[in-house]
Write an enzyme that holds these catalytic residues in place. Sequence first.
Site, short mmCIF file in Angstrom:
data_model
loop_
_atom_site.label_atom_id
_atom_site.label_comp_id
_atom_site.label_asym_id
_atom_site.label_seq_id
_atom_site.Cartn_x
_atom_site.Cartn_y
_atom_site.Cartn_z
N ASP A 41 -6.10 -129.81 -26.32
CA ASP A 41 -5.69 -129.88 -24.50
C ASP A 41 -6.06 -131.29 -24.02
OD1 ASP A 41 -8.06 -130.20 -24.52
OD2 ASP A 41 -8.84 -128.64 -23.99
N LYS A 62 -4.00 -129.52 -19.72
CA LYS A 62 -3.67 -129.45 -18.06
C LYS A 62 -4.35 -131.05 -17.90
CE LYS A 62 -4.54 -125.39 -17.97
NZ LYS A 62 -5.73 -123.87 -17.34
N MET A 174 -15.24 -131.84 -13.59
CA MET A 174 -14.46 -132.00 -12.45
C MET A 174 -13.91 -131.87 -11.27
SD MET A 174 -12.69 -128.86 -14.74
CE MET A 174 -13.96 -127.71 -14.65
#
Length: 504
Positions: A41, A62, A174
């Site tokens: 990822d 992502k 995040m």
Amino acid sequence: MTAPASSHAFVSLVGAGPGDAGLLTLRGREALEQAEVVLFDYLANPDLLRFAPQAETIYVGKKGFSEYIRQEQINDLLVRKALEGCGRRVVRLKGGDVFVFGRGGEEAEACVQAGIPFEVVPGVSSALAVPAYAGIPVTHRDLAQSFAVLTGNTRGGSAHYGRLSGVDTLVLLMGVRNLEGIATELIDAGRAPETPAATIQWGTTPQQRSVTGTLATIADRVREAGLEAPAVTVVGEVVRLHDPLRWFQAAQGARGPLAGQTVAVTRTRVGASDLSERLRARGASVLEVPLIRFAPTSQPEALHARLRDLSGVAWLLLTSNQAVAALFEHLDALGLDARHLAGTRLAAVGPSTARSLAERGLRADFVPSVAGARHLGAQIPATPDGGTLLHLTSQLAEDHLERALAARGLPYGRAELYRTEPARPDDLSMDRLRGAAVVTLASGSAARHLAALAGTDFRVAAMGEQTAEAAREAGFTRVTVAAVPTLDALADAAEAALRAGDGQ
């Protein structure tokens, strides 16, 4: 989809750590070395793929709220790749730790539902490592007895911040895009506006940047500094230790002349490792982006006929390490070995190719005083019997050698030993390539392919004048040439290229 009883399918869910490739666990490295397929990822350092050079690699990343592939699609792909053929060993390489906001539990459930055996290899979580690299301990005997890790992704609703009133340190993952709203909610839930706070972007990597402030000001500080994801925010009294304990930035300067710089290596995945290790030893963050790949010759019958009967061949001319490797592969396919070359002289284009021969027990009969095809053609001794000088090379070899020999009236022959073809990097690699401080070029074909793929606005270090000439012809203007065509000299050229850039 269920795994058949005879299947060798196996999935390793591996935590890649927070960014610094050195933080991968030993078990994680073992899993990569055994992998046949790697799904990685955005936050998994692509440098780790060097531990799986033969594996099929698939980017399933992502970035923020822009999803390239849904989680359900990743689960399906993971299962499908594991069940291909008689079963394959698949590594799912995930940034940080597998089970800390990484959806690793969902991927493990997919394996269970498909009947595929799996393992979980924990990784170093960014929730702990990133603050540590910024000099912030999440606990401290005098300042913090507890900590909590929260997701800053508010799409599923806000966290119940009031329930965390007794927790000393908060670590937000995040959350950079929602930082202003999160800070407001924390203050509304009872946190003092003057509580220290810090945000660290790209923690544990050479690109690490951090800002400090208070819960009331941190969102503005982050916006003013231009910090974006990936970033970790720490809230609590321990943030006061950021300045006195900020060890990583100081260590960067002591790690070598390339510390904090990203150098892109464009050799093939197999050929990149030696150069990459030399660059890492000088402190560089290395991005391996192969721009060419080697493929079998399109003329195997003609090549094998030529190799079986070397009568009339005075010299075999070898102008790359790949040529040496491919020659021995073809000899082996013919049931032959080095003894078959006993009656033929061997010429190497430079010391690196000569070493490749030496590793196979053969000493080059001739190496030019200056490495390069034109120098080989100009200096190689003529043979009294007038035998052919046979160049074993790829279909894209330039004509410098042929022209140098023709100028001397020496008979030149050429056989396609392998093919050089363009390799298209994935979009993530191309994005990171564009941010590299220096790009190393080991061949003219790599220079031409880089120009075609990404343009010529790069500072490049070229292995030898022949490669540099090809780079200039392709349109590159910032070219630094290695003093001699060796890996150490190419690393020196990368340093020199950076110094030249700093002086502009």
